[in-house]
Design an enzyme around this catalytic site. Structure first.
Site, PDB file in Angstrom:
ATOM      1  N   CYS A  34     -23.439  13.935 -19.314  1.00 39.05           N
ATOM      2  CA  CYS A  34     -23.568  13.017 -18.181  1.00 39.05           C
ATOM      3  C   CYS A  34     -24.847  12.178 -18.289  1.00 39.05           C
ATOM      4  O   CYS A  34     -25.947  12.702 -18.147  1.00 39.05           O
ATOM      5  CB  CYS A  34     -23.563  13.853 -16.896  1.00 39.05           C
ATOM      6  SG  CYS A  34     -24.064  12.986 -15.415  1.00 39.05           S
ATOM      7  N   CYS A  37     -27.075  12.137 -15.233  1.00 42.43           N
ATOM      8  CA  CYS A  37     -27.763  13.435 -15.131  1.00 42.43           C
ATOM      9  C   CYS A  37     -29.044  13.423 -15.965  1.00 42.43           C
ATOM     10  O   CYS A  37     -30.072  13.944 -15.537  1.00 42.43           O
ATOM     11  CB  CYS A  37     -26.862  14.569 -15.616  1.00 42.43           C
ATOM     12  SG  CYS A  37     -25.360  14.787 -14.639  1.00 42.43           S
TER      13      CYS A  37
END
Length: 111
Positions: A34, A37
């Site tokens: 991600c 993230c």
């Protein structure tokens, strides 16, 4: 990747480390693949340092732990949830600036 102050929360230790904590707990639900993230990770590290001793900070890898993210309805990552006394106090979904996380924590922590 994470600083030594950022803990690893799992399906097996979540109740003990987060829900039964005597301090507020900031939990970052994330995954290796991600990109947002990865953008939030340094901010989470900073929160762990800035609030050391006042707030417990940790991460839950959603690919390795399915029970806890399912319990809290995590549909998008990163999702950062603040727990206090075992209850969800606030959450941020998606990448956000440091000030957003600071404001969230300051609701439950007195400096």
């Amino acid at each position: 990747m994470a600083s030594e102050k950022v803990l690893a929360f799992t399906d097996s230790n979540f109740d003990t480390e987060v829900l039964k904590s005597d301090k507020p707990v900031l939990v970052d639900f994330w995954a290796v693949w991600c990109a947002p993230c990865r953008a939030v990770a340094p901010i989470i590290d900073e929160m762990a340092s800035d609030y050391d001793g006042k707030v417990k900070v940790g991460k839950v890898n959603v690919d390795e732990n399915r029970v806890v993210p399912g319990k809290y309805g995590i549909r998008g990552i990163p999702t950062v949830i603040l727990f206090n006394d075992g209850k969800v106090v606030d959450q941020i979904v998606g990448a956000a600036p440091k000030t957003s996380f600071k404001q969230m924590i300051d609701k439950v922590v007195t400096n």
